[in-house]
Design a protein around this motif. Structure first.
Motif, PDB file in Angstrom:
ATOM      1  N   TYR A   1      44.967  37.710  50.157  1.00 16.54           N
ATOM      2  CA  TYR A   1      46.147  38.215  50.854  1.00 16.54           C
ATOM      3  C   TYR A   1      46.815  37.053  51.570  1.00 16.54           C
ATOM      4  CZ  TYR A   1      49.176  41.454  53.291  1.00 16.54           C
ATOM      5  OH  TYR A   1      50.262  42.132  53.736  1.00 16.54           O
ATOM      6  N   PRO A   2      48.078  36.747  51.257  1.00 16.58           N
ATOM      7  CA  PRO A   2      48.748  35.603  51.880  1.00 16.58           C
ATOM      8  C   PRO A   2      48.813  35.730  53.403  1.00 16.58           C
ATOM      9  CG  PRO A   2      50.037  36.451  50.051  1.00 16.58           C
ATOM     10  CD  PRO A   2      48.926  37.425  50.295  1.00 16.58           C
ATOM     11  N   GLY A   3      48.548  34.620  54.087  1.00 14.53           N
ATOM     12  CA  GLY A   3      48.609  34.605  55.533  1.00 14.53           C
ATOM     13  C   GLY A   3      47.384  35.183  56.208  1.00 14.53           C
ATOM     14  N   ASN A   4      46.326  35.390  55.455  1.00  9.16           N
ATOM     15  CA  ASN A   4      45.124  35.999  55.991  1.00  9.16           C
ATOM     16  C   ASN A   4      43.915  35.365  55.300  1.00  9.16           C
ATOM     17  OD1 ASN A   4      43.246  37.690  57.180  1.00  9.16           O
ATOM     18  ND2 ASN A   4      44.266  39.570  56.588  1.00  9.16           N
ATOM     19  N   GLU A   5      42.771  35.491  55.886  1.00  9.41           N
ATOM     20  CA  GLU A   5      41.542  34.964  55.292  1.00  9.41           C
ATOM     21  C   GLU A   5      40.902  35.966  54.334  1.00  9.41           C
ATOM     22  OE1 GLU A   5      40.046  31.944  55.874  1.00  9.41           O
ATOM     23  OE2 GLU A   5      41.774  31.325  57.063  1.00  9.41           O
ATOM     24  N   ASP A   6      41.513  37.106  54.145  1.00  8.81           N
ATOM     25  CA  ASP A   6      40.933  38.189  53.354  1.00  8.81           C
ATOM     26  C   ASP A   6      40.990  37.877  51.857  1.00  8.81           C
ATOM     27  OD1 ASP A   6      39.766  40.609  52.812  1.00  8.81           O
ATOM     28  OD2 ASP A   6      41.604  41.769  53.049  1.00  8.81           O
ATOM     29  N   THR A   7      39.834  37.757  51.232  1.00  9.81           N
ATOM     30  CA  THR A   7      39.736  37.553  49.792  1.00  9.81           C
ATOM     31  C   THR A   7      38.841  38.643  49.221  1.00  9.81           C
ATOM     32  OG1 THR A   7      39.983  35.174  50.042  1.00  9.81           O
ATOM     33  CG2 THR A   7      39.051  35.954  47.978  1.00  9.81           C
ATOM     34  N   VAL A   8      39.274  39.223  48.110  1.00  5.23           N
ATOM     35  CA  VAL A   8      38.532  40.308  47.470  1.00  5.23           C
ATOM     36  C   VAL A   8      38.177  39.878  46.051  1.00  5.23           C
ATOM     37  CG1 VAL A   8      38.626  42.716  46.728  1.00  5.23           C
ATOM     38  CG2 VAL A   8      39.780  42.020  48.829  1.00  5.23           C
ATOM     39  N   ALA A   9      36.929  40.073  45.674  1.00  5.02           N
ATOM     40  CA  ALA A   9      36.467  39.793  44.313  1.00  5.02           C
ATOM     41  C   ALA A   9      36.441  41.107  43.537  1.00  5.02           C
ATOM     42  CB  ALA A   9      35.089  39.167  44.333  1.00  5.02           C
ATOM     43  N   VAL A  10      37.212  41.156  42.461  1.00  8.70           N
ATOM     44  CA  VAL A  10      37.256  42.348  41.621  1.00  8.70           C
ATOM     45  C   VAL A  10      36.590  42.006  40.289  1.00  8.70           C
ATOM     46  CG1 VAL A  10      38.745  44.024  40.472  1.00  8.70           C
ATOM     47  CG2 VAL A  10      39.406  43.111  42.695  1.00  8.70           C
ATOM     48  N   PRO A  11      35.502  42.697  39.948  1.00  7.16           N
ATOM     49  CA  PRO A  11      34.836  42.409  38.671  1.00  7.16           C
ATOM     50  C   PRO A  11      35.718  42.810  37.490  1.00  7.16           C
ATOM     51  CG  PRO A  11      33.534  43.934  40.020  1.00  7.16           C
ATOM     52  CD  PRO A  11      34.830  43.717  40.710  1.00  7.16           C
ATOM     53  N   THR A  12      35.484  42.182  36.363  1.00  4.16           N
ATOM     54  CA  THR A  12      36.149  42.582  35.130  1.00  4.16           C
ATOM     55  C   THR A  12      35.151  43.366  34.292  1.00  4.16           C
ATOM     56  OG1 THR A  12      35.531  40.529  34.051  1.00  4.16           O
ATOM     57  CG2 THR A  12      37.673  40.568  35.131  1.00  4.16           C
ATOM     58  N   GLY A  13      35.645  44.132  33.377  1.00  6.77           N
ATOM     59  CA  GLY A  13      34.757  44.896  32.506  1.00  6.77           C
ATOM     60  C   GLY A  13      34.513  46.309  33.024  1.00  6.77           C
ATOM     61  N   PHE A  14      33.425  46.889  32.559  1.00  4.53           N
ATOM     62  CA  PHE A  14      33.097  48.284  32.838  1.00  4.53           C
ATOM     63  C   PHE A  14      32.657  48.467  34.283  1.00  4.53           C
ATOM     64  CE2 PHE A  14      30.591  52.192  32.593  1.00  4.53           C
ATOM     65  CZ  PHE A  14      31.410  52.986  31.822  1.00  4.53           C
ATOM     66  N   SER A  15      33.126  49.532  34.924  1.00  7.83           N
ATOM     67  CA  SER A  15      32.756  49.848  36.301  1.00  7.83           C
ATOM     68  C   SER A  15      31.835  51.067  36.312  1.00  7.83           C
ATOM     69  CB  SER A  15      34.000  50.136  37.136  1.00  7.83           C
ATOM     70  OG  SER A  15      33.639  50.618  38.407  1.00  7.83           O
ATOM     71  N   TRP A  16      30.557  50.820  36.563  1.00 10.14           N
ATOM     72  CA  TRP A  16      29.605  51.928  36.620  1.00 10.14           C
ATOM     73  C   TRP A  16      29.884  52.832  37.811  1.00 10.14           C
ATOM     74  CZ3 TRP A  16      26.819  53.557  32.769  1.00 10.14           C
ATOM     75  CH2 TRP A  16      26.523  52.673  31.742  1.00 10.14           C
ATOM     76  N   GLY A  17      30.366  52.264  38.896  1.00 13.27           N
ATOM     77  CA  GLY A  17      30.691  53.068  40.070  1.00 13.27           C
ATOM     78  C   GLY A  17      31.782  54.083  39.769  1.00 13.27           C
ATOM     79  N   ALA A  18      32.839  53.633  39.092  1.00 14.04           N
ATOM     80  CA  ALA A  18      33.930  54.540  38.733  1.00 14.04           C
ATOM     81  C   ALA A  18      33.460  55.585  37.729  1.00 14.04           C
ATOM     82  CB  ALA A  18      35.109  53.757  38.172  1.00 14.04           C
ATOM     83  N   CYS A  19      32.582  55.196  36.819  1.00 14.95           N
ATOM     84  CA  CYS A  19      32.091  56.123  35.804  1.00 14.95           C
ATOM     85  C   CYS A  19      31.214  57.214  36.416  1.00 14.95           C
ATOM     86  CB  CYS A  19      31.311  55.354  34.739  1.00 14.95           C
ATOM     87  SG  CYS A  19      30.622  56.394  33.442  1.00 14.95           S
ATOM     88  N   LEU A  20      30.292  56.824  37.287  1.00 11.85           N
ATOM     89  CA  LEU A  20      29.313  57.776  37.802  1.00 11.85           C
ATOM     90  C   LEU A  20      29.774  58.511  39.059  1.00 11.85           C
ATOM     91  CD1 LEU A  20      26.106  55.629  37.287  1.00 11.85           C
ATOM     92  CD2 LEU A  20      26.993  57.458  35.822  1.00 11.85           C
ATOM     93  N   LEU A  21      30.575  57.858  39.894  1.00  4.51           N
ATOM     94  CA  LEU A  21      30.960  58.462  41.173  1.00  4.51           C
ATOM     95  C   LEU A  21      32.387  58.998  41.190  1.00  4.51           C
ATOM     96  CD1 LEU A  21      29.336  55.832  43.539  1.00  4.51           C
ATOM     97  CD2 LEU A  21      28.413  58.042  42.831  1.00  4.51           C
TER      98      LEU A  21
END
Length: 98
Positions: A9-29
């Motif tokens: 996020y510009p102007g902030n120290e906030d960095t988020v890592a988003v995995p690529t590929g299949f998301s088991w969390g989205a599939c199961l939850l």
């Protein structure tokens, strides 16, 4: 395990890592995974589709099988596209790819 895409996020120290590929969390939850990622619209849509598929199973034996198959396909679809939706949501909030 796939690679990760880092968004900042510009102007902030906030960095988020988003995995690529299949998301088991989205599939199961499902929608609970989307809520945990603060993806409000996606969570609402996922919950709505899940309720519709659940209610379709209450109409009889044939509809029960169809609802089950569609539910499994919907879960797999959420797993396949979940990380892409998360990245898209972050980009809409102003995050940029590093």
């Amino acid at each position: 395990m796939g690679a990760r895409i880092y968004l900042h996020y510009p102007g902030n120290e906030d960095t988020v890592a988003v995995p690529t590929g299949f998301s088991w969390g989205a599939c199961l939850l499902g929608f609970m995974w989307a809520l945990s990622k603060k993806m409000w619209f996606a969570a609402f849509v996922m919950l709505g589709i899940s309720v519709i598929l659940f209610c379709s199973g209450l109409w009889g034996e044939t509809a029960d099988w169809i609802g089950t198959v569609l539910g499994v396909l919907f879960s797999i679809g959420c797993g396949v596209y979940g990380n892409q939706w998360h990245r898209w949501t972050l980009e809409k909030r102003g995050y940029v790819v590093l």
